[in-house]
Design a protein around this motif. Sequence first.
Motif, PDB file in Angstrom:
ATOM      1  N   ASP A  15     -57.694 -21.157  49.499  1.00  0.00           N
ATOM      2  CA  ASP A  15     -56.097 -21.662  49.440  1.00  0.00           C
ATOM      3  C   ASP A  15     -55.528 -22.726  50.434  1.00  0.00           C
ATOM      4  N   ILE A  16     -56.123 -22.706  51.568  1.00  0.00           N
ATOM      5  CA  ILE A  16     -55.863 -23.595  52.780  1.00  0.00           C
ATOM      6  C   ILE A  16     -56.863 -23.395  53.534  1.00  0.00           C
ATOM      7  N   SER A  17     -57.140 -24.499  54.264  1.00  0.00           N
ATOM      8  CA  SER A  17     -58.307 -24.729  55.098  1.00  0.00           C
ATOM      9  C   SER A  17     -57.507 -24.758  56.638  1.00  0.00           C
ATOM     10  N   VAL A  18     -58.294 -24.184  57.499  1.00  0.00           N
ATOM     11  CA  VAL A  18     -57.710 -23.909  58.942  1.00  0.00           C
ATOM     12  C   VAL A  18     -58.696 -24.774  59.860  1.00  0.00           C
ATOM     13  N   VAL A  19     -58.039 -25.597  60.868  1.00  0.00           N
ATOM     14  CA  VAL A  19     -58.999 -25.903  62.168  1.00  0.00           C
ATOM     15  C   VAL A  19     -58.290 -25.297  63.110  1.00  0.00           C
ATOM     16  N   ALA A  20     -59.018 -24.694  63.845  1.00  0.00           N
ATOM     17  CA  ALA A  20     -58.410 -24.160  65.186  1.00  0.00           C
ATOM     18  C   ALA A  20     -58.653 -25.040  66.380  1.00  0.00           C
ATOM     19  N   ILE A  21     -57.497 -25.396  66.870  1.00  0.00           N
ATOM     20  CA  ILE A  21     -57.760 -26.205  68.047  1.00  0.00           C
ATOM     21  C   ILE A  21     -57.222 -25.640  69.388  1.00  0.00           C
ATOM     22  N   GLU A  22     -58.047 -26.073  70.370  1.00  0.00           N
ATOM     23  CA  GLU A  22     -57.764 -25.466  71.716  1.00  0.00           C
ATOM     24  C   GLU A  22     -58.191 -23.693  71.566  1.00  0.00           C
ATOM     25  N   TYR A  23     -59.379 -24.037  70.704  1.00  0.00           N
ATOM     26  CA  TYR A  23     -60.014 -22.638  70.496  1.00  0.00           C
ATOM     27  C   TYR A  23     -60.664 -21.915  71.713  1.00  0.00           C
ATOM     28  N   TYR A  24     -60.544 -20.579  71.658  1.00  0.00           N
ATOM     29  CA  TYR A  24     -61.298 -19.651  72.863  1.00  0.00           C
ATOM     30  C   TYR A  24     -62.459 -18.671  72.317  1.00  0.00           C
ATOM     31  N   ASP A  25     -63.565 -18.800  72.687  1.00  0.00           N
ATOM     32  CA  ASP A  25     -64.725 -18.089  72.345  1.00  0.00           C
ATOM     33  C   ASP A  25     -64.061 -16.469  72.247  1.00  0.00           C
ATOM     34  N   ASP A  26     -63.600 -16.207  73.549  1.00  0.00           N
ATOM     35  CA  ASP A  26     -63.610 -14.733  73.770  1.00  0.00           C
ATOM     36  C   ASP A  26     -62.207 -14.240  73.177  1.00  0.00           C
ATOM     37  N   TYR A  27     -61.296 -14.832  72.366  1.00  0.00           N
ATOM     38  CA  TYR A  27     -60.282 -14.812  71.865  1.00  0.00           C
ATOM     39  C   TYR A  27     -60.157 -13.713  70.788  1.00  0.00           C
ATOM     40  N   GLU A  28     -59.720 -12.312  70.657  1.00  0.00           N
ATOM     41  CA  GLU A  28     -59.767 -11.597  69.943  1.00  0.00           C
ATOM     42  C   GLU A  28     -58.694 -11.506  69.118  1.00  0.00           C
ATOM     43  N   ILE A  29     -59.252 -11.348  67.917  1.00  0.00           N
ATOM     44  CA  ILE A  29     -58.089 -11.415  66.626  1.00  0.00           C
ATOM     45  C   ILE A  29     -58.022 -10.251  65.722  1.00  0.00           C
ATOM     46  N   GLY A  30     -56.908  -9.768  65.495  1.00  0.00           N
ATOM     47  CA  GLY A  30     -56.880  -8.752  64.187  1.00  0.00           C
ATOM     48  C   GLY A  30     -56.318  -9.294  62.891  1.00  0.00           C
ATOM     49  N   TYR A  31     -56.447  -8.413  61.988  1.00  0.00           N
ATOM     50  CA  TYR A  31     -56.294  -9.334  60.468  1.00  0.00           C
ATOM     51  C   TYR A  31     -56.983 -10.238  59.988  1.00  0.00           C
ATOM     52  N   ILE A  32     -58.280  -9.969  60.506  1.00  0.00           N
ATOM     53  CA  ILE A  32     -59.344 -11.068  60.169  1.00  0.00           C
ATOM     54  C   ILE A  32     -60.424 -10.925  59.312  1.00  0.00           C
ATOM     55  N   GLU A  33     -60.779 -11.724  58.652  1.00  0.00           N
ATOM     56  CA  GLU A  33     -62.102 -11.807  57.690  1.00  0.00           C
ATOM     57  C   GLU A  33     -62.948 -12.593  58.189  1.00  0.00           C
ATOM     58  N   PHE A  34     -62.979 -13.209  59.511  1.00  0.00           N
ATOM     59  CA  PHE A  34     -63.973 -14.056  59.951  1.00  0.00           C
ATOM     60  C   PHE A  34     -64.251 -13.668  61.404  1.00  0.00           C
ATOM     61  N   THR A  35     -65.504 -13.704  61.837  1.00  0.00           N
ATOM     62  CA  THR A  35     -65.878 -13.691  63.266  1.00  0.00           C
ATOM     63  C   THR A  35     -65.191 -15.015  64.098  1.00  0.00           C
ATOM     64  N   ASN A  36     -65.162 -14.831  65.360  1.00  0.00           N
ATOM     65  CA  ASN A  36     -64.615 -16.113  65.958  1.00  0.00           C
ATOM     66  C   ASN A  36     -65.625 -17.254  65.698  1.00  0.00           C
ATOM     67  N   GLN A  37     -67.057 -17.095  65.579  1.00  0.00           N
ATOM     68  CA  GLN A  37     -67.948 -18.171  65.445  1.00  0.00           C
ATOM     69  C   GLN A  37     -67.705 -18.662  63.953  1.00  0.00           C
ATOM     70  N   ASP A  38     -67.027 -18.109  62.994  1.00  0.00           N
ATOM     71  CA  ASP A  38     -66.990 -18.601  61.786  1.00  0.00           C
ATOM     72  C   ASP A  38     -65.608 -19.679  61.498  1.00  0.00           C
ATOM     73  N   TYR A  39     -65.004 -19.927  62.627  1.00  0.00           N
ATOM     74  CA  TYR A  39     -63.754 -20.901  62.679  1.00  0.00           C
ATOM     75  C   TYR A  39     -64.547 -22.473  62.736  1.00  0.00           C
ATOM     76  N   THR A  40     -63.593 -23.303  61.817  1.00  0.00           N
ATOM     77  CA  THR A  40     -64.029 -24.591  62.223  1.00  0.00           C
ATOM     78  C   THR A  40     -63.062 -24.762  63.519  1.00  0.00           C
ATOM     79  N   ARG A  41     -63.357 -25.524  64.345  1.00  0.00           N
ATOM     80  CA  ARG A  41     -62.665 -25.307  65.664  1.00  0.00           C
ATOM     81  C   ARG A  41     -63.052 -26.550  66.660  1.00  0.00           C
ATOM     82  N   ILE A  42     -62.030 -26.873  67.477  1.00  0.00           N
ATOM     83  CA  ILE A  42     -62.094 -27.734  68.636  1.00  0.00           C
ATOM     84  C   ILE A  42     -62.089 -26.712  69.923  1.00  0.00           C
TER      85      ILE A  42
END
Length: 353
Positions: free
Chosen positions: A281-308
């Motif tokens: 429904d919506i694409s997400v690009v995470a900018i200023e992304y941190y590898d070790d940033y833990e997130i709840g309520y998530i269906e992805f691992t950190n490595q799954d993000y399209t990211r900068i």
Amino acid sequence: MKNKAKKTKISDVASYAGVSQTTVSNYINEKYEKMAEETKQKIQQAIDILEYVPSLSARRLSAKVKSKTICLIIPRNLAYVFDSIYFSTVFSVVGKAAEEAGYSVLIYSRNRKDNGKQMEYLLGLAQSLVDGFIIFDLLQDDFYFKEFENYNIPYVCVGKIADYEDYHYVASDHGKGIIDAMEYLISLGHKKIGAIEDNKASVVEMVRKQARDTMIEKYNLPSKEGYFRKLPEKSTADDIYQCCEKFLKQEERPTAVLLTSTFRHSFIRAAKDNGIRIPDDISVVAIEYYDDYEIGYIEFTNQDYTRIESKAGEVSRIAFKKLLELIDHPDEEFESCLTPLKLTEGKTTKKLQ
């Protein structure tokens, strides 16, 4: 008991000689290059008559004795600073680099409302305790740090002020990062691209906005008010969540969004609570992304993000290295630099059908 005589200050010498305090300071520190002989004589005469004795701090600078201490100037909101992934990274990297170089680190929280007293204190630190400064959280029109140049005090700013080059800086290339992210989304067929951002005039936000506006004009993208949400100042977790929810529930929602790490947690939760799927429904690009940033309520691992990914650590390391070079070789020309940011494709973006 006899009253103790009032100690003569550098301001007294400046007033008596009819020159600025900066000129007197330069004279005391033997920086005579651009000083007229008559001026030097006036200052020395004032020193003799007023019986002015330079402080130990002035003598330290004159003798070029190093304290092996640097100071990080950070925003005044300590609660924000210590909740921030960015500053946690900065402190860790600079602390380690300083330890390896045999330096100590002071952290100074600056109040922007009183630049005069702030600078007086910072200049005092430079005269007595600190060899140089690394300055964070710049604003677009706040050039207080230029005062360090007047006193030949080493400094490095972390952040690029839009359309301004006459200062010492190192920074991540946030403008190019936004352009790369939007070019990528456009290549997937997205035209309705939004963003959720801080409501502050930091140089990072200004550079990102400039880049975003450039892309909107270049590709004639829609830029409706609801596409770009600014958080209220001093936002709580609830404020952030509500901002994300309003963005997601607007009648004509963007098909893609740019998010900083600060908002990822709330955005993912708001999307899940409202039955909105990422990236369907919506694409997400995470900018200023941190590898070790833990997130709840998530269906992805950190490595799954399209990211900068954030380069806060690398930029801080470069800033520290360049500051030490300034301290050791003050007459060498400073070369400011931008660190490139890399876009990595992940599972939070998809081609628009």
